[in-house]
Motif scaffolding. Structure first.
Motif, mmCIF file in Angstrom:
data_model
loop_
_atom_site.group_PDB
_atom_site.id
_atom_site.type_symbol
_atom_site.label_atom_id
_atom_site.label_comp_id
_atom_site.label_asym_id
_atom_site.label_seq_id
_atom_site.Cartn_x
_atom_site.Cartn_y
_atom_site.Cartn_z
ATOM 1 N N GLY A 124 38.665 11.110 62.241
ATOM 2 C CA GLY A 124 39.434 11.579 63.395
ATOM 3 C C GLY A 124 40.880 11.880 63.066
ATOM 4 O O GLY A 124 41.406 12.945 63.413
ATOM 5 N N GLU A 144 45.720 5.739 77.059
ATOM 6 C CA GLU A 144 44.820 5.436 75.949
ATOM 7 C C GLU A 144 44.155 4.080 76.136
ATOM 8 O O GLU A 144 42.970 3.894 75.824
ATOM 9 C CB GLU A 144 45.567 5.462 74.612
ATOM 10 C CG GLU A 144 44.653 5.209 73.417
ATOM 11 C CD GLU A 144 45.314 5.430 72.072
ATOM 12 O OE1 GLU A 144 44.602 5.326 71.049
ATOM 13 O OE2 GLU A 144 46.530 5.704 72.039
ATOM 14 N N SER A 165 41.868 0.237 71.492
ATOM 15 C CA SER A 165 43.314 0.399 71.326
ATOM 16 C C SER A 165 44.124 -0.785 71.851
ATOM 17 O O SER A 165 45.323 -0.875 71.590
ATOM 18 C CB SER A 165 43.779 1.680 72.042
ATOM 19 O OG SER A 165 43.616 1.555 73.448
ATOM 20 N N ASN A 185 41.195 4.589 78.301
ATOM 21 C CA ASN A 185 40.082 5.380 77.773
ATOM 22 C C ASN A 185 39.481 4.863 76.473
ATOM 23 O O ASN A 185 38.388 5.270 76.087
ATOM 24 C CB ASN A 185 40.536 6.837 77.566
ATOM 25 C CG ASN A 185 40.923 7.506 78.864
ATOM 26 O OD1 ASN A 185 40.294 7.288 79.896
ATOM 27 N ND2 ASN A 185 41.970 8.334 78.821
ATOM 28 N N ASN A 186 40.188 3.984 75.776
ATOM 29 C CA ASN A 186 39.699 3.503 74.482
ATOM 30 C C ASN A 186 39.953 2.005 74.376
ATOM 31 O O ASN A 186 41.066 1.570 74.089
ATOM 32 C CB ASN A 186 40.392 4.249 73.339
ATOM 33 C CG ASN A 186 39.793 3.927 71.981
ATOM 34 O OD1 ASN A 186 38.909 3.088 71.855
ATOM 35 N ND2 ASN A 186 40.279 4.594 70.943
ATOM 36 N N LYS A 194 30.418 8.679 64.720
ATOM 37 C CA LYS A 194 31.368 9.044 65.761
ATOM 38 C C LYS A 194 32.256 7.852 66.087
ATOM 39 O O LYS A 194 31.781 6.741 66.258
ATOM 40 C CB LYS A 194 30.624 9.515 67.014
ATOM 41 C CG LYS A 194 29.852 10.816 66.806
ATOM 42 C CD LYS A 194 29.186 11.274 68.082
ATOM 43 C CE LYS A 194 28.461 12.600 67.861
ATOM 44 N NZ LYS A 194 27.776 13.065 69.093
ATOM 45 N N HIS A 195 33.550 8.147 66.192
ATOM 46 C CA HIS A 195 34.518 7.069 66.351
ATOM 47 C C HIS A 195 35.768 7.651 66.995
ATOM 48 O O HIS A 195 36.284 8.681 66.568
ATOM 49 C CB HIS A 195 34.837 6.494 64.970
ATOM 50 C CG HIS A 195 35.954 5.494 64.965
ATOM 51 N ND1 HIS A 195 35.832 4.242 65.503
ATOM 52 C CD2 HIS A 195 37.209 5.571 64.473
ATOM 53 C CE1 HIS A 195 36.961 3.592 65.330
ATOM 54 N NE2 HIS A 195 37.813 4.378 64.716
ATOM 55 N N THR A 196 36.248 7.001 68.063
ATOM 56 C CA THR A 196 37.451 7.467 68.743
ATOM 57 C C THR A 196 38.678 6.892 68.054
ATOM 58 O O THR A 196 38.868 5.666 68.034
ATOM 59 C CB THR A 196 37.440 7.038 70.223
ATOM 60 O OG1 THR A 196 36.259 7.547 70.852
ATOM 61 C CG2 THR A 196 38.668 7.577 70.941
ATOM 62 N N SER A 197 39.480 7.752 67.475
ATOM 63 C CA SER A 197 40.644 7.301 66.708
ATOM 64 C C SER A 197 41.721 6.734 67.626
ATOM 65 O O SER A 197 42.021 7.284 68.689
ATOM 66 C CB SER A 197 41.226 8.475 65.909
ATOM 67 O OG SER A 197 40.266 8.962 64.996
#
Length: 315
Positions: free
Chosen positions: A34, A297, A304, A300-301, A4-7
């Motif tokens: 993703g 973004e 980034s 949340n990430n 699992k990885h947030t793009s």
């Protein structure tokens, strides 16, 4: 198997490719898929070739994208367990010899790779010094740390990590390994902390961050293969095809910027009425300045924060 990885910069990366149904696209760094999932959701027909040299990522993708790998209808996905520097030979082997309509890169190490302690990428977990993205290659961080000369180590830490105390760390490593090999991440972290002055360790994040980045880049030849792959990608693109590249460190971004500049600018003699075809630029920059993450973004990430996206189009 979980991957699992947030793009990062998901929509900007894919939307800027100007997708068209029936096109052939390449994901050079498949990872958790993703970006691939979003791209495939935008097409009713077409093919995506996903590259990853990490066996963990490929095996996970085979499970998570099983329906797209087995179905006959478009859109369909084809996975390649290989480094993205081998784009052309794999494209030919798969039977696609007429160029590609788009390609994208999400560089660096993904979250799952950092979180798998046994991979040795992270200074947060105690593990054997490894850092190989391709588990089949022989060179690993253990060999670099224990076999490189003091000068070689210092150059690696400075060139690929921007480590201010590269010479002190390299010197301390050589002294320590004379007694016994440096085997684990925590052993290396302790050596780094000993080498860096106390006042310097109080600011700038974890003291081992730059050294670990430098060793990872060197082990995987990241900058060399990026340069090779981008050169190949530019020539593989069809006219109108686009390339999107997300970088996370200045050396990566510099390579992308220079390649794009090389093929988008021409040195034409003054007064030449007609520019010969061999002097015309191959690329057009879609964005002059890199695209960065939005405030939302960024919130949340965390990954980034250092991301930069550059996009170019084949003329």
């Amino acid at each position: 198997m979980e991957f699992k990885h947030t793009s990062v910069l998901l929509h900007q990366t894919i939307d800027n490719l100007k997708l068209k149904n029936g096109g052939l696209y390449v994901d050079a760094t498949f990872g958790g898929g993703g970006h691939a999932k979003y791209l495939l959701s935008k097409l009713t027909s077409g093919t995506l070739i996903g590259f990853d040299q990490d066996e963990y990522a490929i095996n996970s993708a085979k499970l998570n994208f099983a329906d797209l790998l087995t179905q006959n209808a478009d859109p369909k996905l084809k996975l390649v367990h290989d480094n993205f520097s081998h784009l052309k030979e794999n494209q030919v082997e798969l039977g696609y010899q007429n160029g590609i309509d788009g390609i994208y890169y999400d560089l660096g190490v993904s979250s799952p790779q950092f979180d798998q302690a046994q991979r040795g990428f992270s200074y947060r977990f105690d593990a054997r010094l490894d850092m190989r993205m391709d588990q089949e290659q022989s060179l690993d961080a253990y060999q670099l740390v224990n076999n490189s000369s003091q000068k070689e180590l210092a150059n690696i830490l400075y060139k690929f990590g921007g480590e201010k105390y590269s010479r002190q760390i390299a010197h301390k490593i050589v002294i320590k390994r004379q007694k016994k090999p440096i085997e684990t991440t925590f052993e290396l972290v302790d050596i780094i902390k000993e080498a860096i002055p106390a006042f310097a360790r109080r600011t700038g994040g974890h003291p081992a961050k730059k050294t670990f980045q430098a060793l990872r880049v060197a082990v995987n030849h990241e900058l060399d293969v990026l340069n090779e792959s981008l050169e190949e990608a530019v020539h593989l693109l069809k006219p109108g095809g686009r390339i999107s590249v997300i970088t996370f460190q200045s050396d990566e971004d510099k390579i992308v910027k220079n390649i794009f500049k090389k093929y988008s600018e021409v040195d034409v003699p003054r007064g030449m009425p007609v520019i010969p075809d061999n002097l015309k630029p191959m690329l057009r920059l879609v964005n002059r300045k890199p695209i960065v993450a939005s405030p939302e973004e960024l919130k949340n990430n965390n990954r980034s924060h250092s991301a930069k996206l550059r996009v170019a189009e084949k003329l």
